[in-house]
Design a protein around this motif. Structure first.
Motif, PDB file in Angstrom:
ATOM      1  N   GLN A  15       1.102  -0.944  -0.327  1.00 34.21           N
ATOM      2  CA  GLN A  15       0.356   0.027   0.422  1.00 34.21           C
ATOM      3  C   GLN A  15       0.505   1.036  -0.160  1.00 34.21           C
ATOM      4  OE1 GLN A  15      -3.301  -0.281   2.598  1.00 34.21           O
ATOM      5  NE2 GLN A  15      -3.150  -1.655   2.392  1.00 34.21           N
ATOM      6  N   VAL A  16       2.055   0.923   0.645  1.00 35.65           N
ATOM      7  CA  VAL A  16       3.216   2.679   0.914  1.00 35.65           C
ATOM      8  C   VAL A  16       3.659   2.832  -0.665  1.00 35.65           C
ATOM      9  CG1 VAL A  16       4.948   3.341   1.649  1.00 35.65           C
ATOM     10  CG2 VAL A  16       3.223   2.371   3.335  1.00 35.65           C
ATOM     11  N   GLY A  17       3.942   1.185  -0.858  1.00 34.16           N
ATOM     12  CA  GLY A  17       4.890   1.962  -2.210  1.00 34.16           C
ATOM     13  C   GLY A  17       6.314   0.875  -2.135  1.00 34.16           C
ATOM     14  N   ILE A  18       6.172   0.554  -1.236  1.00 37.85           N
ATOM     15  CA  ILE A  18       7.853   0.344  -0.718  1.00 37.85           C
ATOM     16  C   ILE A  18       8.685  -1.261  -0.497  1.00 37.85           C
ATOM     17  CG2 ILE A  18       9.033   2.606   0.287  1.00 37.85           C
ATOM     18  CD1 ILE A  18       8.430   1.584   3.316  1.00 37.85           C
ATOM     19  N   CYS A  43       1.350   7.610   6.754  1.00 39.01           N
ATOM     20  CA  CYS A  43       0.806   7.908   7.954  1.00 39.01           C
ATOM     21  C   CYS A  43      -0.885   7.942   7.067  1.00 39.01           C
ATOM     22  CB  CYS A  43       0.977   9.668   8.111  1.00 39.01           C
ATOM     23  SG  CYS A  43       2.286  10.064   9.012  1.00 39.01           S
ATOM     24  N   GLU A  44      -0.692   7.783   5.928  1.00 38.80           N
ATOM     25  CA  GLU A  44      -1.799   7.491   5.221  1.00 38.80           C
ATOM     26  C   GLU A  44      -2.201   6.946   5.677  1.00 38.80           C
ATOM     27  OE1 GLU A  44      -1.652   8.655   1.202  1.00 38.80           O
ATOM     28  OE2 GLU A  44      -1.032  11.148   1.143  1.00 38.80           O
ATOM     29  N   VAL A  45      -1.482   5.819   5.402  1.00 34.38           N
ATOM     30  CA  VAL A  45      -2.421   4.488   5.034  1.00 34.38           C
ATOM     31  C   VAL A  45      -2.739   3.729   6.928  1.00 34.38           C
ATOM     32  CG1 VAL A  45      -1.186   1.891   4.871  1.00 34.38           C
ATOM     33  CG2 VAL A  45      -0.662   2.924   2.812  1.00 34.38           C
ATOM     34  N   LEU A  46      -1.831   4.093   7.502  1.00 31.51           N
ATOM     35  CA  LEU A  46      -1.576   3.873   9.086  1.00 31.51           C
ATOM     36  C   LEU A  46      -2.996   4.652   9.900  1.00 31.51           C
ATOM     37  CD1 LEU A  46       1.556   2.591   9.735  1.00 31.51           C
ATOM     38  CD2 LEU A  46      -0.513   1.126   9.466  1.00 31.51           C
ATOM     39  N   SER A  47      -2.982   5.652   9.093  1.00 36.31           N
ATOM     40  CA  SER A  47      -3.795   6.710   9.388  1.00 36.31           C
ATOM     41  C   SER A  47      -4.015   6.910  10.925  1.00 36.31           C
ATOM     42  CB  SER A  47      -5.408   6.226   9.865  1.00 36.31           C
ATOM     43  OG  SER A  47      -6.229   5.970   8.898  1.00 36.31           O
ATOM     44  N   CYS A  48      -2.656   7.949  10.677  1.00 35.72           N
ATOM     45  CA  CYS A  48      -1.348   8.064  11.821  1.00 35.72           C
ATOM     46  C   CYS A  48      -0.823   9.405  11.645  1.00 35.72           C
ATOM     47  CB  CYS A  48      -0.524   7.140  13.047  1.00 35.72           C
ATOM     48  SG  CYS A  48       0.742   7.139  11.844  1.00 35.72           S
ATOM     49  N   GLN A  49      -0.268  10.074  12.546  1.00 40.49           N
ATOM     50  CA  GLN A  49       0.673  11.193  13.178  1.00 40.49           C
ATOM     51  C   GLN A  49       1.850  10.841  12.987  1.00 40.49           C
ATOM     52  OE1 GLN A  49      -0.165  14.050  12.255  1.00 40.49           O
ATOM     53  NE2 GLN A  49      -1.945  13.118  12.089  1.00 40.49           N
ATOM     54  N   PRO A  50       3.200  11.086  12.518  1.00 43.18           N
ATOM     55  CA  PRO A  50       4.795  11.494  12.518  1.00 43.18           C
ATOM     56  C   PRO A  50       4.948  10.919  13.588  1.00 43.18           C
ATOM     57  CG  PRO A  50       4.331  12.924  10.973  1.00 43.18           C
ATOM     58  CD  PRO A  50       3.297  13.261  11.348  1.00 43.18           C
TER      59      PRO A  50
END
Length: 59
Positions: A15-18, A43-50
């Motif tokens: 999903q992240v592309g790595i 952060c987008e995929v995990l719905s979180c903040q850095p």
């Protein structure tokens, strides 16, 4: 975060592309750096903040 999202490392990497190898380096705290684009996508995929993913260790 992966466990809380019921997600595998393989699913996250896709999903992240790595690669799984690079994601594993990040996950195990052995990375020297991370691209902002990669951090943003994580952060987008995990719905979180850095701050949910990163810690500061001065040593």
């Amino acid at each position: 975060m992966l466990e809380a999202r019921d997600m595998t490392l393989t699913e996250l990497a896709d999903q992240v592309g790595i690669t799984i190898a690079n994601l594993s380096i990040l996950k195990n705290g052995r990375a020297k750096a991370i691209r902002f684009t990669t951090l943003t996508k994580l952060c987008e995929v995990l719905s979180c903040q850095p701050g949910d993913l990163l810690t500061f260790d001065p040593d």
